[in-house]
Motif scaffolding. Sequence first.
Motif, PDB file in Angstrom:
ATOM      1  N   GLU A 142      22.264  -1.931  25.711  1.00 18.00           N
ATOM      2  CA  GLU A 142      20.835  -1.386  25.274  1.00 18.00           C
ATOM      3  C   GLU A 142      20.315  -0.533  26.200  1.00 18.00           C
ATOM      4  N   LEU A 143      20.487  -0.710  27.277  1.00 15.21           N
ATOM      5  CA  LEU A 143      19.861   0.101  28.443  1.00 15.21           C
ATOM      6  C   LEU A 143      20.498   1.504  28.588  1.00 15.21           C
ATOM      7  N   ILE A 144      21.962   1.517  28.342  1.00 16.03           N
ATOM      8  CA  ILE A 144      22.533   2.631  28.569  1.00 16.03           C
ATOM      9  C   ILE A 144      22.529   3.445  27.134  1.00 16.03           C
ATOM     10  N   SER A 145      22.262   3.036  26.062  1.00 20.16           N
ATOM     11  CA  SER A 145      21.965   3.571  24.616  1.00 20.16           C
ATOM     12  C   SER A 145      20.788   4.204  24.816  1.00 20.16           C
ATOM     13  N   GLU A 146      19.699   3.706  25.369  1.00 19.92           N
ATOM     14  CA  GLU A 146      18.492   4.191  25.425  1.00 19.92           C
ATOM     15  C   GLU A 146      18.516   5.382  26.501  1.00 19.92           C
ATOM     16  N   LEU A 147      19.000   5.289  27.711  1.00 16.22           N
ATOM     17  CA  LEU A 147      19.266   6.119  28.388  1.00 16.22           C
ATOM     18  C   LEU A 147      19.950   7.367  27.708  1.00 16.22           C
ATOM     19  N   ILE A 148      20.861   7.295  27.099  1.00 17.80           N
ATOM     20  CA  ILE A 148      21.731   8.323  26.618  1.00 17.80           C
ATOM     21  C   ILE A 148      20.713   9.201  25.404  1.00 17.80           C
ATOM     22  N   SER A 149      19.876   8.312  24.666  1.00 15.78           N
ATOM     23  CA  SER A 149      18.888   8.793  23.742  1.00 15.78           C
ATOM     24  C   SER A 149      17.655   9.645  24.481  1.00 15.78           C
ATOM     25  N   GLU A 150      17.247   9.156  25.590  1.00 16.52           N
ATOM     26  CA  GLU A 150      16.311   9.790  26.236  1.00 16.52           C
ATOM     27  C   GLU A 150      16.795  11.189  26.713  1.00 16.52           C
TER      28      GLU A 150
END
Length: 226
Positions: free
Chosen positions: A61-69
């Motif tokens: 979830e952390l990496i996914s949100e990083l990609i999104s941001e």
Amino acid sequence: MVYRRTHQVVKRLAARRSAILAAAREAAAEGGMAAVQIAPVAVRANVAAGTVYRYFPSKAELISELISEVSRDELAAIRRAADAAPGPSSALAAAVTTVAVHTLSQRRLAWGILAEPVDVDVSASRLASRREIAGEIAGRIDAAVRAGHLPAQDTALAATALLGALHEALVGPLAPDNLEDPVKMRDAVQTVTLLALRAVGVMDARARGLVVQQTLLPTTKALVGA
């Protein structure tokens, strides 16, 4: 009594979340996605590891949100550059140039966002990221087609092909290793932008003029160190 968060509490929580994501971005920019681990990110953000888990229950979830941001930031930059252009062809050139500059200015992070192998599943966020940026490029191609500046074409397919070519040329396995040099970075941005414009049907002389126009913009010059 129902507890309601005050405005200050909401701001503090949002700031902490932003700090965690900023720490994750720094880690990825320095060491790739392999460096995005909960404990080191917590240290960078000056919070406990448990605090990171409260905001992001898993590394995925952390990496996914990083990609999104990161993708949201890039998309916003593309739109700003294109919207400031004087016409649809210039807007397309601005969009392509912005993708190239953003990719080259943070190559390790860009590769991590795009395709670096990770030990968690982030394929959904990666796909969403590419779709959004390809959709923006497609919209700019479509506007130029409707204005009569480009021949009719499958704009979605063209945008996908352009984006793939840009990424493969600038951060893929075959990309040159020496693009940190400002002069070579500028030349690379010009080359891929010219290639993209020619590919969708911009005549060579016009394409060259658009590339020069983009290179002279203050934002582009600052990013490539020209």
